[in-house]
Enzyme design. Structure first.
Site, short mmCIF file in Angstrom:
data_model
loop_
_atom_site.label_atom_id
_atom_site.label_comp_id
_atom_site.label_asym_id
_atom_site.label_seq_id
_atom_site.Cartn_x
_atom_site.Cartn_y
_atom_site.Cartn_z
N PRO A 2 37.95 -6.23 21.80
CA PRO A 2 36.94 -6.61 20.83
C PRO A 2 35.52 -6.35 21.28
CG PRO A 2 37.99 -8.52 21.83
CD PRO A 2 38.24 -7.35 22.68
N GLU A 3 34.76 -5.77 20.40
CA GLU A 3 33.31 -5.70 20.56
C GLU A 3 32.74 -6.69 19.56
OE1 GLU A 3 31.79 -1.69 20.85
OE2 GLU A 3 33.80 -0.91 21.20
#
Length: 271
Positions: A2-3
């Site tokens: 995840p960003e």
DNA sequence: CAGTCGCCCTGCGTGC
DNA sequence: TGCACGCAGGGCGACT
């Protein structure tokens, strides 16, 4: 995994189901993550009610009356709300049981993430206090980026991925933003003009905003709190597209490695 | 201080 | 089919 867009998608997905919920129990099935799961977590949180679910960079902050849970998803972490009785999956490491039934599960195959407890203000936690600006906040502007970039010789891609400078820009969106801004990822940060910093700031904000709207990018195993994938993958213009034609000029997209991370770019459009 | 590199860990695709 | 290898959405901490 995840960003910022994926963390924000997760946050928005779980928030309405958690706020106002009382935690009846917390179980840690695997404590060995990037750091051990806080030993006091279960006893400290039990009986508490979630008051808010916020985000700082890639950290999720679950605030209760007694303190806060700090969660980082690392490369492969995810959070999911499940109904009572759903069998545990492999790599489900921490489970928060809710008074209304069901639970919130933290899953993380690679165990690069974190589940910590703090009784104090989570924004003062050592891992969070020195983070850089939020990319979608007004403080992230051309003057800010330019003033920092001017003093640094690192490649611009590594600078925008540095969480002490700006949070949330990971490997996918760094490549995408640089492509949109026409900036070569290996260019020394100090060799970016203010005008090009302005373009880059705009590109970062745009790509992150669009990705949030699309529910994030699902490459293989990102799902929001309800188990649905994100749709930004279809919008990726360079990430993971080595050898394919540039959407703008047709030249083959190149792949290189910077700071042990792959980078994709167009050698003709990006200078 | 800034910059570089190794490393934490599991899973998956590729090529032999 | 099995195995070795490289690579994966992150970031800390030790080193120069």
């Amino acid at each position: 995994m995840p960003e910022l867009p994926e963390v924000e998608t997760t946050r928005a997905g779980i928030e309405p189901h958690l706020v106002g919920e009382v935690v009846t129990a917390v179980k840690a099935y695997q404590r060995q993550l990037r750091r051990p799961v806080s030993a006091r977590l279960a006893t400290a949180l039990k009986g508490g009610m979630f008051e808010s679910v916020t985000r700082r960079g890639k950290y999720l902050l679950l605030k209760s009356g007694r303190g806060s849970v700090i969660i980082h998803l690392g490369m492969s972490g995810s959070l999911r709300l499940v109904a009572e009785g759903v069998v545990l999956e492999k790599h489900d490491h921490v489970e928060f049981f809710l008074a209304s039934g069901g639970s919130l599960r933290y899953r993380d195959p690679r165990r690069f993430g974190l589940v910590l407890w703090t009784a104090k203000d989570p924004l003062q936690h050592p891992l969070i206090a020195k983070l850089g600006v939020e990319p979608l906040a007004a403080a992230f502007d051309a003057d800010y980026l330019h003033s920092i970039a001017q003093q640094r010789s690192v490649a611009i891609k590594q600078l925008i991925m540095n969480g002490q400078v700006v949070v949330g820009v990971g490997n996918i969106y760094a490549s995408e933003a640089l492509f949109r801004a026409g900036v070569h990822p290996a260019r020394a940060a100090k060799r970016l003009s203010r005008a090009r910093c302005e373009r880059l700031v705009s590109a970062i904000r745009a790509v992150l905003s669009e990705a949030i709207k699309q529910g994030g990018t699902t490459l293989r195993d990102f799902y929001n709190g309800a188990g649905e994938p994100g749709y930004f993958k279809q919008r990726l213009q360079v990430y993971g597209r080595g050898g394919e034609p540039c959407v703008s000029c047709g030249a083959a997209i190149r792949q290189t490695v910077q700071g042990q991370r792959s980078t994709w770019y167009c050698g003709r459009c990006q200078r």
